[in-house]
Write an enzyme that holds these catalytic residues in place. Structure first.
Site, PDB file in Angstrom:
ATOM      1  CB  CYS A 165      -1.317 -29.250   0.469  1.00  0.00           C
ATOM      2  SG  CYS A 165      -2.087 -28.101  -1.142  1.00  0.00           S
ATOM      3  CG  ASP A 173      34.019  -5.868   9.934  1.00  0.00           C
ATOM      4  OD1 ASP A 173      34.676  -4.692  10.016  1.00  0.00           O
ATOM      5  OD2 ASP A 173      34.315  -6.647  10.835  1.00  0.00           O
TER       6      ASP A 173
END
Length: 780
Positions: free
Chosen positions: A90, A480
């Site tokens: 749950c 980059d």
């Protein structure tokens, strides 16, 4: 004296800055620095750590009351304990348990992993010291869940227990379903009420005894409002007003929904568990002329291991002997095997397909690729997305609210307007059944589990559902350059021979001069020349200019323009992008060789795929030469390029880009080097190249691409958007249907059968939607 304090749970950059500033102003402290990534506070003071602790705690708790502060000595002795929570499925209860355990006085951090059914806690005390308190908390929320300290035996027992529970529930559903069906047939045939009840009451008890028991236990503990209470009150009320078949039907279909929910969680758990089964427990090591089988954790860096055909590579290393094909699908998601031989790097988790390999280890067990992948995937569930946290909080207040509305619906019309009590009580019971929040609290976490699992199977490791949710909102991607959009290795990109000289002759002269150099440029020239360099002598390095050597024909020069000018050689300056090596012999100019870092083959597709997804800004930040950066940015069609940057400069530009973004839109940064680690940590979502990227970059990133393929960025964004789409679908669908049925139920237009669909049907549909195989790229 430098003192370090641990700030467990600190994750707010603004609060971190406030704490750093306030602590730095204390009279006995000369310097203060907060590291948000490591959750530490470092101070300079002449006083001992314990003397400063009360003042530092007061400042921290003023900004972040939930953050635990411990001094360095305590931090060094912190222990990690893992408990198995057998049967926990749950999400709402898991969140409640995590929060309650985290508030225990001796525990500095707590995280529940619903996928693995584990609770991980951090404390200075051993696990046995707080086991009773943890058991009490768990059983307060889930009495049937068994709490055990995690061991190999406990894991096996938990798996068996889960299998047995599934079988028992299936038998209960079959038995209760058969009794219910016969009872319904008798009811339609107008059989005596006693005969109908003789079947429906046993069916109800077989199906719902655990729900009734859980509701009663929760009421006695003061935890009234949850789905067990809603189901119990509504079904018992249905019996009270004579709706016997409906009462049994509600419990039957509720349990069917719970059963499918449990199967969905198990499926998600098995899917990720299968992904994690990539790390061998033992390795064959050469020691003292013998081959020994030892635990992987006992293999040191630099030892030689043997990997037989069909076996997984246990640790990262370099091949010493043997040639083979490696199946890297578990790491990269790519099905095409990779050939390796002596000198090649191999990653743990790969499968050796062909022949025996002898490998020298380069990383220990905990640092190897397979271990890092397992750690990242296991901990992903602990990093919850805002949508998950919202649903947990929503359910906490939603359930009491709908119970109050049901009470008002049952009492106000009869008392105020003279309505029939039975009619309005029936309508109130319908609203209670409809209002169960299971569809939301179950399906939302499962959706993120499914998305993370899909990404992992494709070689994209997402470190948490929070990162997955951010990816779905990315509007700016910053790359980059070196090692990301480019290969990261120097290579000869162009040869410009002078008149009367061919390409081979130019490369031959340059290779002869460079053959004894270890510089990357020299290696690039030697790799490009297909042959053995001629013998030379008196090789000299001329600082800042290049090399000179003597051949049988005279003096050979190879270097930059300054070398040509210093020797009075009339050369032709090249305008190509890259590092230029000019070559001359006996004062005669022979030509120029251009050395450059080449684009990755996938870079253009990576940019075009992002454009197809509607990413508006694609930029590049690089420490390389401005001219080189501009050429690559132009070739790829990037929106901008900033070059010749230091790591601090990259951070500054990221902040500028983020400031310019619309509200709720995010920025992603992709890098691979140590110098990219600050930018990866600073970006909304940092994405690191995983196979060849630096460890610091991988650690700082939120997402790791195991194939070093920049195209995976678009695929990751596509998976994230698909996941977000399903989350939104489930929220809108579940709330929409419930609001509609609550309204119709209050008006008396629908009964309990529709209410069952509003609870169980919506839950099953939402869970099924959550478990759809995600990841198809969404172009929206």
């Amino acid at each position: 004296m430098e003192l370090v304090y641990r700030l467990a749970g600190l994750d707010c950059p603004h609060c971190a800055a406030e704490i750093e500033e306030a602590v730095g102003k204390l009279p006995d402290i000369t310097a203060s620095a907060v590291n948000l990534m490591k959750q530490t506070l470092t101070v300079e003071s002449v006083l001992p750590a314990d003397a400063l602790l009360p003042e530092i705690e007061a400042i921290v708790h003023e900004n972040e009351p939930e953050v635990a502060v411990t001094c360095e000595t305590a931090a060094q002795t912190l222990r990690i304990s893992v408990f198995q929570l057998e049967g926990l499925d749950c999400p709402h209860c898991a969140a409640e348990i995590e929060e309650a355990v985290g508030k225990l006085p001796d525990i500095t951090a707590a995280a529940v992993n619903l996928v693995k059914q584990t609770l991980t806690v951090e404390s200075v005390l051993p696990a046995d010291a707080f086991l009773p308190e943890i058991e009490a908390i768990v059983h307060e929320h889930e009495p049937e869940v068994a709490v055990k300290l995690l061991t190999a035996e406990a894991e096996k027992a938990a798996e068996q227990s889960e299998t047995n529970e599934t079988k028992i529930m299936a038998l209960r559903l079959i038995g209760g379903g058969v009794l219910f069906a016969v009872g319904m047939v008798l009811s339609f045939c107008s059989a005596p009420t006693a005969a109908v009840l003789a079947l429906l009451i046993p069916a109800y008890l077989i199906l719902g005894y655990d729900v009734l028991g859980q509701a009663l236990r929760n009421i006695l503990r003061g935890r009234v409002f949850d789905e067990h209470f809603l189901m119990s009150v509504s079904t018992l009320g249905a019996f009270a007003v004579g709706e016997y078949p409906e009462a049994a039907a509600v419990m039957l279909f509720y349990q069917i929904g719970e059963f499918f929910q449990s199967l969905a969680v198990q499926r998600s758990r098995r899917s990720i568990a299968a992904l994690l089964d990539i790390r061998p427990d033992t390795a064959e090591v050469e020691r003292g002329g013998r081959t020994l089988t030892v635990p992987c954790g006992a293999v040191a860096v630099g030892e030689t291991i043997l990997v037989k055909p069909g076996a997984r590579i246990p640790l990262d290393g370099t091949v010493l002997e043997g040639t083979s094909m490696l199946d890297t699908a578990a790491l990269t998601g790519e099905s095409v095997p990779r050939r390796v031989g002596a000198g090649d790097t191999v990653l743990s988790g790969s499968i050796n397909q062909d022949s025996l390999l002898k490998i020298r280890t380069t990383k220990n067990f905990g640092e190897s690729t397979a271990s890092q992948i397992i750690d990242m995937v296991e901990n992903a569930a602990a990093r919850k997305a805002p949508a998950e946290r919202f649903i947990s909080v929503f359910a906490r207040y939603y359930t009491p609210a709908v119970v109050l509305l049901a009470v008002l619906l049952a009492t106000v019309p009869p008392l105020a307007f003279g309505g029939e009590w039975a009619v309005w009580i029936h309508r109130a019971l319908v609203s209670l059944i409809v209002s169960c929040p299971c569809a939301l609290v179950v399906s939302i976490p499962l959706t993120f589990f499914s998305g993370i699992g899909t990404a992992s199977r494709r070689g994209i490791l997402v470190k948490g559902s929070n990162a997955l949710e951010i990816l779905g909102n990315v509007q700016t991607v910053v790359f980059d350059k070196t090692g990301t959009l480019t290969v990261g290795e120097f290579a000869v990109s162009k040869c410009i021979p002078a008149d009367g000289i061919d390409r081979t002759g130019l490369l031959a002269r340059a290779a002869a001069c460079e053959q004894y150099s270890t510089h990357p440029i020299a290696r690039s020239i030697l790799s490009a020349y297909d042959g053995a360099p001629e013998n030379v002598k008196n090789v000299q390095e001329i600082a800042g200019q290049g090399l000179s050597a003597e051949t049988s024909r005279g003096i050979l020069l190879a270097g930059n323009a300054r070398l040509m000018e210093a020797n009075g050689i009339a050369y032709q300056p090249a305008d190509a992008i890259g590092t230029k090596v000019y070559v001359a012999e006996n004062g005669q100019y022979l030509g120029c060789i251009v050395i450059a870092d080449s684009l990755r083959p996938e870079s253009k597709s990576a940019v075009s795929d992002l454009r197809a997804l509607g990413i508006e800004n694609i930029r590049m930040l690089t420490g390389d030469d401005r001219t080189i950066g501009a050429e690559i940015a132009g070739e790829l069609g990037l929106d901008s390029c900033e070059a010749e940057l230091l790591p601090a400069d990259k951070m500054r530009y990221l902040e500028q880009y983020e400031t310019a973004l619309p509200r709720r839109k995010k920025l992603a940064f992709l890098g691979d080097g140590i110098n990219d680690a600050p930018a990866l940590a600073r970006a909304d979502v940092g994405i690191a190249m995983g196979a060849l990227g630096a460890d610091a970059a991988i650690e700082a990133a939120d997402v790791v691409l195991m194939t070093d393929d920049p195209k995976k960025v678009a695929e990751a964004v596509g998976i994230a958007r698909h996941t977000r789409k399903i989350v939104i679908e489930n929220i809108v669908f579940a709330l929409g249907v419930k609001v509609l049925l609550l309204t119709l139920g209050a008006l008396g237009l629908v009964g309990m059968w529709w209410a069952v669909f509003g609870d169980v049907g919506v839950t099953v549909l939402a869970v099924s939607n959550a478990m759809r195989r995600g990841g198809q790229r969404q172009n929206n």
